[in-house]
Enzyme design. Structure first.
Site, PDB file in Angstrom:
ATOM      1  N   GLN A   1       0.840  -1.193   0.000  1.00 26.96           N
ATOM      2  CA  GLN A   1       0.000   0.000   0.000  1.00 26.96           C
ATOM      3  C   GLN A   1       0.876   1.245   0.000  1.00 26.96           C
ATOM      4  O   GLN A   1       1.697   1.404   0.898  1.00 26.96           O
ATOM      5  CB  GLN A   1      -0.867  -0.037   1.263  1.00 26.96           C
ATOM      6  CG  GLN A   1      -1.780   1.127   1.444  1.00 26.96           C
ATOM      7  CD  GLN A   1      -2.200   1.260   2.903  1.00 26.96           C
ATOM      8  OE1 GLN A   1      -1.412   1.599   3.776  1.00 26.96           O
ATOM      9  NE2 GLN A   1      -3.460   0.969   3.176  1.00 26.96           N
ATOM     10  N   GLY A   2       0.715   2.088  -0.985  1.00 22.10           N
ATOM     11  CA  GLY A   2       1.506   3.317  -1.035  1.00 22.10           C
ATOM     12  C   GLY A   2       0.667   4.517  -0.650  1.00 22.10           C
ATOM     13  O   GLY A   2       0.144   5.220  -1.514  1.00 22.10           O
TER      14      GLY A   2
ATOM     15  N   ASN B   1      -3.532   6.879  17.686  1.00 26.88           N
ATOM     16  CA  ASN B   1      -4.592   6.819  18.691  1.00 26.88           C
ATOM     17  C   ASN B   1      -5.007   8.210  19.175  1.00 26.88           C
ATOM     18  O   ASN B   1      -6.107   8.389  19.684  1.00 26.88           O
ATOM     19  CB  ASN B   1      -4.172   5.899  19.842  1.00 26.88           C
ATOM     20  CG  ASN B   1      -4.351   4.430  19.448  1.00 26.88           C
ATOM     21  OD1 ASN B   1      -4.692   4.142  18.289  1.00 26.88           O
ATOM     22  ND2 ASN B   1      -4.148   3.519  20.376  1.00 26.88           N
TER      23      ASN B   1
ATOM     24  N   GLU C   1      -9.802  -1.495   7.634  1.00 28.29           N
ATOM     25  CA  GLU C   1      -8.458  -1.722   8.160  1.00 28.29           C
ATOM     26  C   GLU C   1      -8.400  -1.406   9.654  1.00 28.29           C
ATOM     27  O   GLU C   1      -7.851  -2.146  10.431  1.00 28.29           O
ATOM     28  CB  GLU C   1      -7.437  -0.861   7.420  1.00 28.29           C
ATOM     29  CG  GLU C   1      -6.013  -1.169   7.874  1.00 28.29           C
ATOM     30  CD  GLU C   1      -4.996  -0.109   7.509  1.00 28.29           C
ATOM     31  OE1 GLU C   1      -3.847  -0.467   7.316  1.00 28.29           O
ATOM     32  OE2 GLU C   1      -5.358   1.081   7.433  1.00 28.29           O
TER      33      GLU C   1
ATOM     34  N   SER D   1       1.175   6.487   2.984  1.00 29.98           N
ATOM     35  CA  SER D   1       1.882   7.468   3.813  1.00 29.98           C
ATOM     36  C   SER D   1       3.127   8.008   3.117  1.00 29.98           C
ATOM     37  O   SER D   1       3.767   7.310   2.330  1.00 29.98           O
ATOM     38  CB  SER D   1       2.325   6.815   5.125  1.00 29.98           C
ATOM     39  OG  SER D   1       1.212   6.435   5.871  1.00 29.98           O
TER      40      SER D   1
END
Lengths: 414, 365
Positions: free
Chosen positions: A141-142, A390, A259, A144
């Protein structure tokens, strides 16, 4: 309150249990090391005794039975069944009970396949879904970037359309499994004039395209397998876009919620709790079992209370899926925050009760659990930060869940 | 499959909540706490009794509703959120369960219909079965009870008491019998009463099935713990709501304080830790109702202990969100703080119940 699934599921339960007995304790032969450590993350038992099956073969068996890719259409390589949450639950429950290895997960299966089903062209679905389900095409997954973490939409990797090709330049970070992947799904800024969220496109990039450089990003666990990926005039065909130009943010967000929930699977947490209980019965200090040490035992029981609470919460969420309209208030929104903190605490307790032994790691001959306690303890600190930190989760809970006001915008000095 | 409260359960929950919102405002609670609100207290009690809370756990054949513990949990959540100044857990949960499980047919026929008809009310004292402080305890011999029982629930103005000895025998005495001395204890929580009971040669009858069988006492304790958990759940919910509401109104530095992340994050932490507690308490009650003994006792212990810890955090943070006002009697937030604090200690504080939970699972040998 009624926790029975109903007699119409009896036959299905029997079928699943029969299969599970046959493959109880089976192991997946590892073609390479990439999945080894991750068994602890997903709560899979690591020292199993049973049949041995290849990864792709196992995926195929599970799909044929309808125990994996159940509601994905047959023409794309799935089982082609109706979505049935209760059946999924029965499958997950039986697999856990009989210690049957779960189907492969990962970003291709968990995120790209649902995305393609919703947004992909017919050609894209045909080309990618089946090989992804079988574990033949691994995806990374690209998303960030060094300057686009919590504020992901400010990403700067640039894509220009030149002669029917996307030419991509920039950098991604936190790209797990990049070194094993055949493909990347990538967020790229293609509309520099548009607003932050409206300028992004979702593009599929073969990882063997010239101009891609992968550098391992060594992390505190030494084993999490993150990377930095650099793009230097990486050129892919125009039709590799999913959705329309500038729709990338919506495409990506349609599965991001998925996710967040899966980062803190309560069943995996329960499995780890049970492993921890066994550890405390086996390990000793001055000849005394650790579970007989009152202070350790009390901490164990405190964690068990939390585990039981998130387990009960997940039953309530399941109920809301089966009974549309049931209001579960903040039950879904809190999962990532509560689940990742709990898991970090649980793994940390295992280290504490082992004392000095808890610091052993990697290939030390005396290491317990294959080093999985330290690895997972640290990895979950990563997950507390990743997938929307978080602190961001707390903003979401307070603003969207509790209706508290947003932080006033700060005037940027020019 | 449905995990949650039924429409009927939600409906009685809403009725109790609305009644308390209208009739037990902080001003009225304050009067009761200061000993000036006897009439208010009686009116509140009468109003809630009209909703039938005394009939919930009495079986139908004894003129009750024959509902399950989850029904009582629904009520207890609202009593907690509205800090209902009435007897409930002892009089209408533990007592009918004790008599129904432990009584002979005659004892059931004698007491249960009268509870359902609101002709009599019980107080319940079982602290010494959980863990005796100051060597308190009662002894039964020749149909007489002697000794001392602490933190007896709902004893004030009761007609009868059910008291447990250290080994789980359950005994019924007349609250006004000769030889009974009742001393009201001064606790931090003024919304409910707790008594020390001194007994000297008091006529008593044993609930027959509890002779040499402590399983019934354990089940009564399970139920009491689950109901106290629900009470704490409701009180915690109210504290979070009050903190959030206050933070949206109060302004400092030209902003509502709820727009500061320091405040928002405290509220999010409270809400995030509280949300799974609903499910845990409901599952514990459901498990009790479906008689899954092994899991229900563990869930009862873990509900009591876990919600007590979460609520302790909430009662502190919610007070902090209110700043100086949280510390005053003007807002009266401390009534919830103290109710949570008392529930935590009664029928087994967290460390005690966790140790029981460990024993249940065979952890400590």
């Amino acid at each position: 309150m009624n926790l029975e699934f109903g007699s119409e599921y009896d036959d299905f339960t029997k079928e699943v249990e029969k299969f599970c007995k046959e493959f109880s304790g089976a192991t997946i032969t590892k073609d390479d090391k990439k999945f080894e450590m991750h068994d602890a993350l997903s709560g899979n038992a690591s020292n199993s005794s049973g049949k041995s099956v290849g990864r792709s073969e196992w995926q195929k068996i599970l799909i044929e039975k309808g125990f994996f890719a159940r509601s994905i259409p047959k023409e794309y390589g799935g089982f082609g069944g109706e979505p049935d949450i209760i059946k999924s639950r029965i499958i997950a429950g039986a697999f856990a009970k009989y210690k049957v290895p779960n189907a492969m997960g990962g970003q291709g299966i968990d995120m790209l396949v649902p995305t393609l089903l919703e947004w992909g062209t017919e050609e894209q679905k045909q080309q990618y879904i089946e090989s992804t389900l079988l574990g033949k095409t691994i995806w990374c997954q690209g998303y960030s970037e060094p300057n686009a973490g919590s504020d992901l939409a400010s990403l700067q990797t640039k894509g220009e359309l030149v002669d029917g090709n996307w030419v991509i330049n920039g950098q991604k970070i936190w790209t797990s499994t990049a070194q094993f992947s055949q493909m990347m799904f990538c967020l790229v800024r293609t509309e520099p004039q548009a607003s932050k969220h409206a300028g992004i496109s979702f593009i599929l990039i073969p990882m063997d395209t010239p101009g891609i450089e992968i550098r391992p990003l060594v992390d505190m666990t030494l084993k999490a397998g993150f990377n930095e990926v650099f793009f230097d005039n990486v050129t892919v065909p125009e039709e590799n876009i999913v959705g329309k130009r500038g729709e990338g943010w919506s495409v990506a967000n349609s599965v991001l919620g998925h996710e967040r929930g899966s980062l803190a699977n309560p069943n995996a947490t329960l499995n780890r709790l049970n492993t921890l209980i066994n550890l405390m019965k086996e390990e000793t200090i001055d000849g005394r079992r650790l579970i007989d040490v009152a202070s350790y035992r009390d901490r164990l029981l405190q964690i068990q209370g939390k585990v039981l609470a998130v387990q009960a919460n997940s039953l309530r969420l399941l109920s809301a899926k089966i009974n549309p309209g049931q209001n579960v208030k903040l039950g879904g929104m809190i999962q990532k925050l509560v689940g990742t903190e709990l898991r970090h605490e649980l793994e940390g307790l295992a280290i504490d009760i082992m004392g000095e032994l808890g610091t052993l790691y990697e290939d030390d001959p005396n290491v317990r659990g294959g080093g999985s306690w330290q690895f997972t303890y640290m990895y979950f600190l990563g997950l507390i930060i990743g997938g929307g930190t978080n602190q961001i989760q707390k903003n979401i809970i307070s603003e969207r869940g509790l209706g508290m006001p947003r932080e006033p915008k700060v005037q940027v000095e020019v | 499959m449905y995990f949650g409260l039924s429409e009927e359960q939600e409906s009685i929950q809403d009725f109790v909540k609305k009644f308390l919102d209208d009739n037990a405002t902080v001003d009225e609670i304050r009067k009761i706490a200061n000993g000036e609100g006897e009439e208010i207290e009686n009116n509140i009690f009468e109003g809630i009794l009209n909703l039938g809370i005394n009939t919930l756990l009495v079986p139908e054949e004894h003129r009750g509703l024959g509902a399950g513990l989850l029904h009582a949990v629904a009520v207890a959540q609202s009593l907690g959120s509205g800090i209902g100044p009435i007897p409930f857990v002892g009089s209408y949960v533990m007592a009918p369960i004790a008599i129904n499980l432990g009584g002979s047919e005659d004892q059931k026929k004698n007491y249960l219909p009268k509870i359902a008809d609101n002709a009599i009310r019980f107080g319940v004292g079982m602290s010494e079965f959980v863990g005796a402080r100051e060597d308190a305890g009662i002894e039964f011999s020749k149909n007489k009870l002697n000794g001392r029982s602490l933190f007896v629930l709902d004893a004030e103005k009761s007609d009868f008491l059910i008291l447990s000895d250290k080994s789980g025998g359950l005994f019924v005495i007349d609250s006004n019998a000769k030889g009974v001395v009742m001393n009201k204890l001064t606790t931090v929580d003024k919304t409910r009463t707790f008594h020390e009971i001194l007994l000297k040669n008091v006529d008593a009858e044993i609930l027959e099935k509890t002779l040499d069988n402590n399983e019934i006492a354990k089940k009564v304790i399970d139920a009491g713990r689950i109901i106290l958990s629900a009470d704490t759940l409701g009180a915690s919910e109210a504290m979070v709501e009050k903190a959030v509401t206050y933070s949206k109104e109060r302004k400092q530095f030209n902003r509502t304080i709820g727009s500061f992340q320091a405040v928002k994050h405290m509220c999010a932490e409270m809400a995030a830790d509280l949300e799974p507690c609903y499910s845990l308490v409901w599952q514990a009650a459901h498990s009790y109702d479906t008689e899954e003994i092994s899991s229900s006792r563990l869930l009862a212990c873990q509900s009591k202990s876990h919600i007590s810890e979460v609520a302790k955090m909430i009662s502190k943070k919610a007070t902090e969100v209110h700043g100086g006002m949280g510390f005053t009697d003007l807002l009266g937030l401390h009534y919830w703080f103290k109710r949570i604090g008392l529930n935590r200690q009664i029928l087994g504080a967290p460390e005690i119940v966790r140790e029981e939970a460990a024993e249940l699972q065979g952890f400590n040998q």
